[in-house]
Design a protein around this motif. Sequence first.
Motif, short mmCIF file in Angstrom:
data_model
loop_
_atom_site.label_atom_id
_atom_site.label_comp_id
_atom_site.label_asym_id
_atom_site.label_seq_id
_atom_site.Cartn_x
_atom_site.Cartn_y
_atom_site.Cartn_z
N LEU A 156 0.82 -1.21 0.00
CA LEU A 156 0.00 0.00 0.00
C LEU A 156 0.85 1.26 0.00
O LEU A 156 0.33 2.37 0.10
N PHE A 179 -6.48 -5.80 7.61
CA PHE A 179 -5.15 -5.28 7.27
C PHE A 179 -4.14 -5.79 8.29
O PHE A 179 -4.43 -5.82 9.49
N LEU A 181 0.46 -5.71 8.94
CA LEU A 181 1.75 -5.20 8.48
C LEU A 181 2.79 -5.55 9.52
O LEU A 181 2.49 -5.66 10.71
N THR A 200 -1.01 2.49 5.01
CA THR A 200 -1.91 1.43 5.47
C THR A 200 -2.82 1.93 6.57
O THR A 200 -4.04 1.67 6.57
N TYR A 204 -6.85 2.19 6.31
CA TYR A 204 -7.65 1.50 7.33
C TYR A 204 -8.58 2.49 8.04
O TYR A 204 -9.78 2.23 8.22
#
Length: 241
Positions: A156, A179, A181, A200, A204
């Motif tokens: 992203l 999501f 990460l 991100t 979100y």
Amino acid sequence: MWYNTLSVYFPAKTGQGRKMEYRIDGKRVEIFRARNAGNPAIYINTFEGMGAQLREALASMGAPDHTLVAISDVDWNKDMAPWAIPAIYPGDTPCTGGADAYLQEMLQDIIPFVESRTGAPSWRGLAGYSLAGLLAVYAMYSTDAFSRFATMSGSLWFPDLTEYISSHEMKVSPECIYFSLGDKECKTSNKYLCVVQKNTEAIYSRYKEAGIQTTFVLNKGNHYQEAIQRTADGIYWILTR
């Protein structure tokens, strides 16, 4: 469309239903069929062999019955990229922007073929790691074929993605979006990758504020750590909403 049957067999010990394997338009498509027809189907673009590992991980987590469709032999820098960008590292391969064409291939060839063998699911999810996670987000603006999404360590950071999201309407009202990460993924001097956590979190937050059921998980580690488990976690989450 052209296809070849590669193999059909029942996996040992799992009791999770039949695995079917095909080559469709040059893509390797592994179908880990649900025990019961009509249960959800999760489509994931991934590397060869990861489908079986994900199936095992999800079984160990007690995931609800579902069909898992693992598509590999994709052209990552073309099929997963919404538009063309230059190489992000010296000597690297640039992205050429073939996501729209690839999504049409999924919609016109792969999904109808799969579901002619498995039956229609109650709903479809789209999941992906890295560039495939980027595709999962972009797909919401391209098709209404999927209703639940999971993007793990999604790319992203992709240039102009946040601007695209803020200026375009979704083609679907997502039931939920996951999501995740790694907390070290943004710790880089690369001008593209360093914004991945910022982007991100912004994407979100945008979806959460819009009232979409969503979550963001920050895992320990870099982009490459525990990819199978992180992906299984995301798929499990959207299966259990």
